[in-house]
Design an enzyme around this catalytic site. Structure first.
Site, PDB file in Angstrom:
ATOM      1  N   LYS A 194       0.839  -1.206   0.000  1.00 37.82           N
ATOM      2  CA  LYS A 194       0.000   0.000   0.000  1.00 37.82           C
ATOM      3  C   LYS A 194       0.874   1.257   0.000  1.00 37.82           C
ATOM      4  O   LYS A 194       1.617   1.494   0.943  1.00 37.82           O
ATOM      5  CB  LYS A 194      -0.898   0.043   1.241  1.00 37.82           C
ATOM      6  CG  LYS A 194      -1.901   1.211   1.165  1.00 37.82           C
ATOM      7  CD  LYS A 194      -2.650   1.440   2.440  1.00 37.82           C
ATOM      8  CE  LYS A 194      -1.926   2.341   3.396  1.00 37.82           C
ATOM      9  NZ  LYS A 194      -1.669   3.696   2.863  1.00 37.82           N
ATOM     10  N   GLU A 268      10.593   0.811   9.911  1.00 36.16           N
ATOM     11  CA  GLU A 268      11.592   1.860   9.653  1.00 36.16           C
ATOM     12  C   GLU A 268      10.895   3.179   9.941  1.00 36.16           C
ATOM     13  O   GLU A 268       9.964   3.559   9.236  1.00 36.16           O
ATOM     14  CB  GLU A 268      12.082   1.744   8.209  1.00 36.16           C
ATOM     15  CG  GLU A 268      13.446   2.378   8.026  1.00 36.16           C
ATOM     16  CD  GLU A 268      13.335   3.788   7.505  1.00 36.16           C
ATOM     17  OE1 GLU A 268      13.421   4.710   8.343  1.00 36.16           O
ATOM     18  OE2 GLU A 268      13.158   3.964   6.289  1.00 36.16           O
ATOM     19  N   CYS A 302      13.666  10.546   6.371  1.00 36.31           N
ATOM     20  CA  CYS A 302      13.724  10.062   7.751  1.00 36.31           C
ATOM     21  C   CYS A 302      15.145  10.156   8.301  1.00 36.31           C
ATOM     22  O   CYS A 302      15.355  10.365   9.484  1.00 36.31           O
ATOM     23  CB  CYS A 302      13.218   8.631   7.825  1.00 36.31           C
ATOM     24  SG  CYS A 302      13.930   7.588   6.566  1.00 36.31           S
ATOM     25  N   GLU A 399      10.991  15.045  15.557  1.00 36.69           N
ATOM     26  CA  GLU A 399      11.136  15.023  14.103  1.00 36.69           C
ATOM     27  C   GLU A 399      10.187  16.051  13.487  1.00 36.69           C
ATOM     28  O   GLU A 399       8.990  16.043  13.757  1.00 36.69           O
ATOM     29  CB  GLU A 399      10.797  13.623  13.576  1.00 36.69           C
ATOM     30  CG  GLU A 399      11.010  13.501  12.097  1.00 36.69           C
ATOM     31  CD  GLU A 399      10.799  12.083  11.577  1.00 36.69           C
ATOM     32  OE1 GLU A 399       9.735  11.497  11.844  1.00 36.69           O
ATOM     33  OE2 GLU A 399      11.704  11.568  10.899  1.00 36.69           O
TER      34      GLU A 399
HETATM   35  P1  NAI Z   1       2.181   7.819   8.696  1.00 41.55           P
HETATM   36  O1  NAI Z   1       3.074   7.003   9.527  1.00 41.55           O
HETATM   37  O2  NAI Z   1       0.792   8.097   9.204  1.00 41.55           O
HETATM   38  O3  NAI Z   1       1.997   7.163   7.254  1.00 41.55           O
HETATM   39  C1  NAI Z   1       2.872   6.238   6.658  1.00 41.55           C
HETATM   40  C2  NAI Z   1       2.077   5.116   6.015  1.00 41.55           C
HETATM   41  O4  NAI Z   1       1.383   4.382   7.019  1.00 41.55           O
HETATM   42  C3  NAI Z   1       1.003   5.584   5.035  1.00 41.55           C
HETATM   43  O5  NAI Z   1       0.926   4.642   3.974  1.00 41.55           O
HETATM   44  C4  NAI Z   1      -0.260   5.520   5.872  1.00 41.55           C
HETATM   45  O6  NAI Z   1      -1.435   5.356   5.116  1.00 41.55           O
HETATM   46  C5  NAI Z   1      -0.011   4.306   6.734  1.00 41.55           C
HETATM   47  N1  NAI Z   1      -0.727   4.266   8.009  1.00 41.55           N
HETATM   48  C6  NAI Z   1      -1.211   5.306   8.746  1.00 41.55           C
HETATM   49  N2  NAI Z   1      -1.784   4.849   9.879  1.00 41.55           N
HETATM   50  C7  NAI Z   1      -1.666   3.494   9.876  1.00 41.55           C
HETATM   51  C8  NAI Z   1      -2.051   2.451  10.774  1.00 41.55           C
HETATM   52  N3  NAI Z   1      -2.668   2.718  11.928  1.00 41.55           N
HETATM   53  N4  NAI Z   1      -1.741   1.179  10.453  1.00 41.55           N
HETATM   54  C9  NAI Z   1      -1.086   0.883   9.305  1.00 41.55           C
HETATM   55  N5  NAI Z   1      -0.720   1.834   8.418  1.00 41.55           N
HETATM   56  C10 NAI Z   1      -0.987   3.126   8.684  1.00 41.55           C
HETATM   57  O7  NAI Z   1       2.904   9.189   8.394  1.00 41.55           O
HETATM   58  P2  NAI Z   1       2.250  10.611   8.048  1.00 41.55           P
HETATM   59  O8  NAI Z   1       1.051  10.873   8.906  1.00 41.55           O
HETATM   60  O9  NAI Z   1       2.057  10.687   6.600  1.00 41.55           O
HETATM   61  O10 NAI Z   1       3.420  11.583   8.504  1.00 41.55           O
HETATM   62  C11 NAI Z   1       3.521  11.969   9.857  1.00 41.55           C
HETATM   63  C12 NAI Z   1       4.956  12.076  10.295  1.00 41.55           C
HETATM   64  O11 NAI Z   1       5.583  10.815  10.173  1.00 41.55           O
HETATM   65  C13 NAI Z   1       5.819  12.996   9.474  1.00 41.55           C
HETATM   66  O12 NAI Z   1       5.696  14.319   9.899  1.00 41.55           O
HETATM   67  C14 NAI Z   1       7.184  12.430   9.724  1.00 41.55           C
HETATM   68  O13 NAI Z   1       7.692  12.948  10.933  1.00 41.55           O
HETATM   69  C15 NAI Z   1       6.946  10.959   9.887  1.00 41.55           C
HETATM   70  N6  NAI Z   1       7.243  10.197   8.659  1.00 41.55           N
HETATM   71  C16 NAI Z   1       8.356   9.421   8.633  1.00 41.55           C
HETATM   72  C17 NAI Z   1       8.701   8.747   7.478  1.00 41.55           C
HETATM   73  C18 NAI Z   1       9.906   7.905   7.395  1.00 41.55           C
HETATM   74  O14 NAI Z   1      10.405   7.698   6.299  1.00 41.55           O
HETATM   75  N7  NAI Z   1      10.402   7.356   8.478  1.00 41.55           N
HETATM   76  C19 NAI Z   1       7.915   8.876   6.260  1.00 41.55           C
HETATM   77  C20 NAI Z   1       6.717   9.658   6.398  1.00 41.55           C
HETATM   78  C21 NAI Z   1       6.428  10.304   7.563  1.00 41.55           C
END
Ligand code: NAI
Ligand code: MG
Length: 490
Positions: A194, A268, A302, A399
């Site tokens: 996804k 990650e 990240c 972050e």
């Molecule tokens: P997120 O962690 O909510 O989203 C990442 C993925 O997880 C998306 O595909 C989303 O649809 C999915 N997701 C969301 N809730 C879920 C759940 N309960 N169970 C399974 N999958 C789920 O990240 P978001 O809200 O887009 O960004 C928020 C913060 O996260 C950013 O400000 C940043 O600090 C961090 N982030 C870190 C990343 C990394 O590469 N480590 C990448 C993106 C965001």
């Protein structure tokens, strides 16, 4: 925001002529269905959501909202493909399919780069030179392992895990999809992937490519939706392995819901990497590395170098040079080949970044932003630095995921290391020095998964990637990345 008047003379008076990438060569459909069992199928409830171009706020396309029934369908298709052709196929044949995906990605690189930039807001230079070539490189690399697993795990009898559910974020959409799909397939697993809800398009293009590559139906399934869809994938009883990249908060939720199950997982998560500049470093090169580490890709990385620790004796020089360099960074149209900093990925992410800009100022730090203009529509943040911050400040600890750098100073190597390690995260770090001995001390002293020396944000498929502490569990990439997708039978 005191330094707006500080516009530097050398940046006045001349501009690059625009050099926009064209969109003539791409096709984006009005609507994308779910890719399940080798076909595009409508979602059970018939609901779709829009994905926009964050640089213009225009709608690009609609994608299906997958609900529980759809996820179940996708997992069943993956299981059928696993039990059927995929796990029985000769490993060298499996490898050929993965090589084919790699080659086709290279052939269609320009199309993928353009769509990545339109959907996510990152500069075309970055999608063209980094994301897409690295995505293809991952398929090439793991294709080579498919029939050599016995050498990867000498003396062990390894088997595929089964069906992997893979959930990825919006900062490197196609690259993250490749990081996850390539090793999974090489080890003989099937997948349900996804993409993030703001950047689904290159994943849907990859679905088309996989269909064209003739992979047996159900080996790769691609579903779209937001957090709820992701949670449904994690909790599906017939999934054997979860691979997640995203926020630490969602990582925690996933870890909790997996407790007591037999599912394997890798997470990650976030980071707050420190870059240490010593007084003996090549300062201009270090400043360039800092800019690359936090400002390029809007700080949506990240492992971004979001904290700068600079030795006191060179702090003024480094900060002055950094400000000068910030003034020359071009913020704006991501499709322009001159652009350094594109659009922030979404209105929500911009709001998060802006809230941290306020927090930083309320905490008493001094903020400096470059004085460039930004477009009126779309989501933008000028490169920003904070000085006068202390270790306990939220802008040092949390972050931000934007082009925002917190700068601190240190006197001794030990003090630098203590500050670098004073964080809940441990994904990456950097060191800038002329002395090899210092490099070794710092790389051994920082508790983080990846440390770059006199460079930053360099990636290679052969190199493992992953974090300590709240930055995650497990490794992706390289030989280590295979381990997450196999079971040891003996
Ligand atoms: P997120 O962690 O909510 O989203 C990442 C993925 O997880 C998306 O595909 C989303 O649809 C999915 N997701 C969301 N809730 C879920 C759940 N309960 N169970 C399974 N999958 C789920 O990240 P978001 O809200 O887009 O960004 C928020 C913060 O996260 C950013 O400000 C940043 O600090 C961090 N982030 C870190 C990343 C990394 O590469 N480590 C990448 C993106 C965001
Ligand atoms: Mg989008």
């Amino acid at each position: 925001m005191k330094s707006q008047a500080n516009k530097l003379a050398f940046n006045d008076g001349w501009h690059y002529a625009p050099a926009p990438e064209s969109t003539d060569h791409i096709r984006i459909d009005e609507k994308y269905d779910l890719f399940i069992g080798g076909e595009f199928v409508a979602p059970e409830e018939g609901r779709y959501f829009e994905t926009i171009n964050p640089a213009t706020e225009d709608t690009l396309s609609s994608v299906a909202l997958a609900t529980e029934t759809d996820i179940d369908r996708a997992v069943k298709a993956a299981r059928k493909a696993y039990n059927g052709p995929w796990s029985k196929m000769k490993a060298s044949e499996r490898g050929k399919y993965i090589f084919r995906i790699a080659r086709m990605l290279q052939e269609r690189a320009r199309e993928f780069a353009t769509i990545e930039t339109l959907d996510g807001g990152k500069p075309i230079r970055e999608s063209r030179d980094i994301d897409i070539p690295l995505a293809a490189a991952h398929f090439f690399y793991y294709a080579g392992w498919a029939d050599k697993l016995a050498y990867a795990f000498p003396g062990r009898n390894v088997r595929a895990v089964g069906v992997a559910a893979q959930i990825i974020p919006w900062n490197f959409p196609l690259l993250m999809a490749s990081w996850k799909i390539a090793p999974a397939l090489a080890c003989g697993n099937t997948v349900v992937l996804k993409p993030a809800e703001t950047t689904p398009l290159t994943a849907m293009k990859l679905a088309e490519l996989i269909q064209d590559a003739g992979l047996p139906p159900g080996v790769v399934n691609i579903v779209t939706g937001a957090g709820e869809t992701g949670a449904t994938m994690v909790n599906h009883p017939d999934v054997d392995k979860i691979a997640f990249t995203g926020s630490t908060s969602v990582g925690r939720i996933i870890q909790k819901s997996l407790a007591g199950t037999n599912k394997k997982y890798t997470l990650e998560l976030g980071g707050k990497a420190a870059n240490l500049i010593f007084e003996d470093a090549a300062i201009d090169q270090a400043v360039e590395g800092i800019v690359n580490g936090i400002f390029y890709n809007q700080g949506h990385v990240c492992c971004a170098g979001s904290r700068l620790l600079v030795q006191e004796s060179v702090a003024d020089e480094v900060i002055e040079k950094l400000r000068e360099r910030m003034e020359t960074l071009i913020v704006g149209d991501p499709m322009d080949k001159n652009t350094d900093i594109g659009a922030i990925n979404s209105a929500e992410q911009l709001e998060t970044i802006q809230s941290y800009l306020k927090i930083g100022q309320d905490e008493g730090a001094e903020m400096y932003q470059s004085s460039c203009d930004v477009p009126r529509r779309g989501y933008w943040c000028r490169p920003t630095i904070f000085t006068g911050v202390s270790q306990s400040n939220r802008i040092v600890q949390e972050e931000i995921f934007g082009p925002v750098l917190a700068i601190q100073t240190f006197r001794t190597l030990e003090e630098g290391l203590t500050k670098a390690n004073n964080t809940p995260y441990g994904l990456s770090g950097g060191v800038w020095t002329d002395k090899g001995a210092k490099i070794f001390k710092v790389t051994q002293g920082i508790r983080a998964g990846v440390i770059w020396a006199n460079t930053f944000n360099k990636f290679d498929p052969t190199s493992p990637f992953g974090g300590y502490k709240e930055s995650g569990v497990g490794r992706e990439g390289g030989l280590h990345g295979l381990g997450a997708y196999v079971k040891m039978a003996t």
